[in-house]
Scaffold this motif. Structure first.
Motif, PDB file in Angstrom:
ATOM      1  N   VAL A 195       0.839  -1.200   0.000  1.00 33.82           N
ATOM      2  CA  VAL A 195       0.000   0.000   0.000  1.00 33.82           C
ATOM      3  C   VAL A 195       0.876   1.253   0.000  1.00 33.82           C
ATOM      4  O   VAL A 195       0.608   2.216  -0.735  1.00 33.82           O
ATOM      5  CB  VAL A 195      -0.955  -0.005   1.216  1.00 33.82           C
ATOM      6  N   ILE A 196       1.924   1.257   0.824  1.00 33.13           N
ATOM      7  CA  ILE A 196       2.839   2.396   0.863  1.00 33.13           C
ATOM      8  C   ILE A 196       3.506   2.593  -0.494  1.00 33.13           C
ATOM      9  O   ILE A 196       3.648   3.723  -0.980  1.00 33.13           O
ATOM     10  CB  ILE A 196       3.891   2.197   1.966  1.00 33.13           C
ATOM     11  N   TRP A 197       3.901   1.499  -1.129  1.00 31.44           N
ATOM     12  CA  TRP A 197       4.533   1.582  -2.445  1.00 31.44           C
ATOM     13  C   TRP A 197       3.572   2.185  -3.470  1.00 31.44           C
ATOM     14  O   TRP A 197       3.948   3.070  -4.243  1.00 31.44           O
ATOM     15  CB  TRP A 197       5.004   0.201  -2.884  1.00 31.44           C
ATOM     16  N   VAL A 198       2.326   1.712  -3.468  1.00 30.02           N
ATOM     17  CA  VAL A 198       1.331   2.233  -4.418  1.00 30.02           C
ATOM     18  C   VAL A 198       1.101   3.721  -4.174  1.00 30.02           C
ATOM     19  O   VAL A 198       1.067   4.524  -5.122  1.00 30.02           O
ATOM     20  CB  VAL A 198       0.006   1.452  -4.294  1.00 30.02           C
ATOM     21  N   MET A 199       0.952   4.111  -2.904  1.00 26.57           N
ATOM     22  CA  MET A 199       0.723   5.517  -2.583  1.00 26.57           C
ATOM     23  C   MET A 199       1.917   6.379  -2.987  1.00 26.57           C
ATOM     24  O   MET A 199       1.748   7.482  -3.504  1.00 26.57           O
ATOM     25  CB  MET A 199       0.431   5.675  -1.096  1.00 26.57           C
ATOM     26  N   SER A 200       3.117   5.879  -2.745  1.00 27.38           N
ATOM     27  CA  SER A 200       4.313   6.646  -3.107  1.00 27.38           C
ATOM     28  C   SER A 200       4.414   6.814  -4.619  1.00 27.38           C
ATOM     29  O   SER A 200       4.811   7.879  -5.114  1.00 27.38           O
ATOM     30  CB  SER A 200       5.572   5.968  -2.569  1.00 27.38           C
ATOM     31  N   GLU A 201       4.036   5.771  -5.370  1.00 27.04           N
ATOM     32  CA  GLU A 201       4.055   5.862  -6.826  1.00 27.04           C
ATOM     33  C   GLU A 201       3.061   6.908  -7.324  1.00 27.04           C
ATOM     34  O   GLU A 201       3.367   7.696  -8.221  1.00 27.04           O
ATOM     35  CB  GLU A 201       3.746   4.501  -7.447  1.00 27.04           C
ATOM     36  N   LEU A 202       1.885   6.928  -6.747  1.00 24.22           N
ATOM     37  CA  LEU A 202       0.879   7.920  -7.142  1.00 24.22           C
ATOM     38  C   LEU A 202       1.346   9.339  -6.806  1.00 24.22           C
ATOM     39  O   LEU A 202       1.252  10.253  -7.634  1.00 24.22           O
ATOM     40  CB  LEU A 202      -0.444   7.624  -6.447  1.00 24.22           C
ATOM     41  N   LEU A 203       1.846   9.520  -5.594  1.00 28.13           N
ATOM     42  CA  LEU A 203       2.262  10.851  -5.155  1.00 28.13           C
ATOM     43  C   LEU A 203       3.452  11.376  -5.946  1.00 28.13           C
ATOM     44  O   LEU A 203       3.500  12.555  -6.313  1.00 28.13           O
ATOM     45  CB  LEU A 203       2.596  10.828  -3.658  1.00 28.13           C
ATOM     46  N   VAL A 204       4.421  10.502  -6.219  1.00 26.71           N
ATOM     47  CA  VAL A 204       5.617  10.968  -6.917  1.00 26.71           C
ATOM     48  C   VAL A 204       5.292  11.346  -8.362  1.00 26.71           C
ATOM     49  O   VAL A 204       5.882  12.291  -8.913  1.00 26.71           O
ATOM     50  CB  VAL A 204       6.744   9.906  -6.869  1.00 26.71           C
ATOM     51  N   GLN A 205       4.336  10.657  -8.973  1.00 28.64           N
ATOM     52  CA  GLN A 205       3.954  11.009 -10.338  1.00 28.64           C
ATOM     53  C   GLN A 205       3.318  12.396 -10.390  1.00 28.64           C
ATOM     54  O   GLN A 205       3.539  13.166 -11.341  1.00 28.64           O
ATOM     55  CB  GLN A 205       2.975   9.965 -10.896  1.00 28.64           C
ATOM     56  N   VAL A 206       2.526  12.723  -9.373  1.00 30.34           N
ATOM     57  CA  VAL A 206       1.910  14.047  -9.314  1.00 30.34           C
ATOM     58  C   VAL A 206       2.953  15.109  -8.970  1.00 30.34           C
ATOM     59  O   VAL A 206       3.000  16.190  -9.583  1.00 30.34           O
ATOM     60  CB  VAL A 206       0.765  14.071  -8.280  1.00 30.34           C
TER      61      VAL A 206
END
Length: 202
Positions: free
Chosen positions: A163-174
């Motif tokens: 979950v942390i990995w998915v959230m970090s991927e979303l946030l870093v793309q933005v």
């Protein structure tokens, strides 16, 4: 030896996070203040840009750190996502990812010099850095952070880390898109030329 019984694997992610925080975050902030500029460029503002920056730079590391500390101290990592994450070789790949990423991030920050910021600095016209790791990636520091979190996922392999990995991927793309938009406004032609020859990641 069972994964949960190994002190090495229990504490490796936590120690790595501590070294990463000390060198790539707090160390750089101290260097920035020594050079008389504020490297933390997001505030308590209500804009989407400030909100994403706070989530990425504050809340995500806090949640990640608490999880790593809990696992290191208790040995309880939760249920694995897939059985492959119990493989020793997968964890060694994760450890290599975290080590290489730390070195990569520190080198990238050094290449930025006084232009290094956490977030978008709309108050200062920062220099466009295109040398060193920036000749290979437009966002080498964020690339290193992505590899770091992925390495944690390989080492722990549990649902909370996923979950942390998915959230970090979303946030870093933005986050990178906010920063790239800012760089276009500062260096329109030069940044467009830079984007034409260097990819966003690799």
């Amino acid at each position: 030896m069972h994964f949960g019984d190994s002190s090495f694997w229990r504490f490796l992610p936590l120690v790595h996070a501590g070294v990463f925080g000390a060198t790539a975050v707090f160390g750089r902030i101290v260097i920035a203040r020594t050079n008389r500029h504020d490297a933390v460029s997001f505030s308590r503002g209500e804009s989407a840009r400030d909100f994403v920056a706070r989530c990425f730079y504050v809340w995500l590391p806090v949640v990640d750190g608490v999880l790593l500390a809990f696992y290191g101290l208790t040995g309880q990592r939760g249920q694995t996502v897939l059985s492959i994450f119990d493989g020793e070789w997968v964890r060694w790949i994760g450890a290599a990812c975290m080590t290489i990423a730390l070195i990569w991030v520190v080198c990238s920050q050094a290449a930025m010099g006084s232009a290094w910021r956490m977030g978008v600095d709309s108050r200062t016209a920062t220099e466009l850095i295109t040398k060193g790791p920036f000749a290979l990636s437009r966002n080498p520091i964020y690339l290193g952070i992505r590899v770091t979190i992925f390495g944690q996922l390989l080492v722990l392999g549990t649902w909370p880390v996923l979950v942390i990995w998915v959230m970090s991927e979303l946030l870093v793309q933005v986050q990178v898109r906010f920063e790239e938009e800012h760089m276009f406004s500062l260096h329109p032609q030069r940044y467009a030329e830079y984007c034409s020859r260097v990819r966003r990641w690799l």
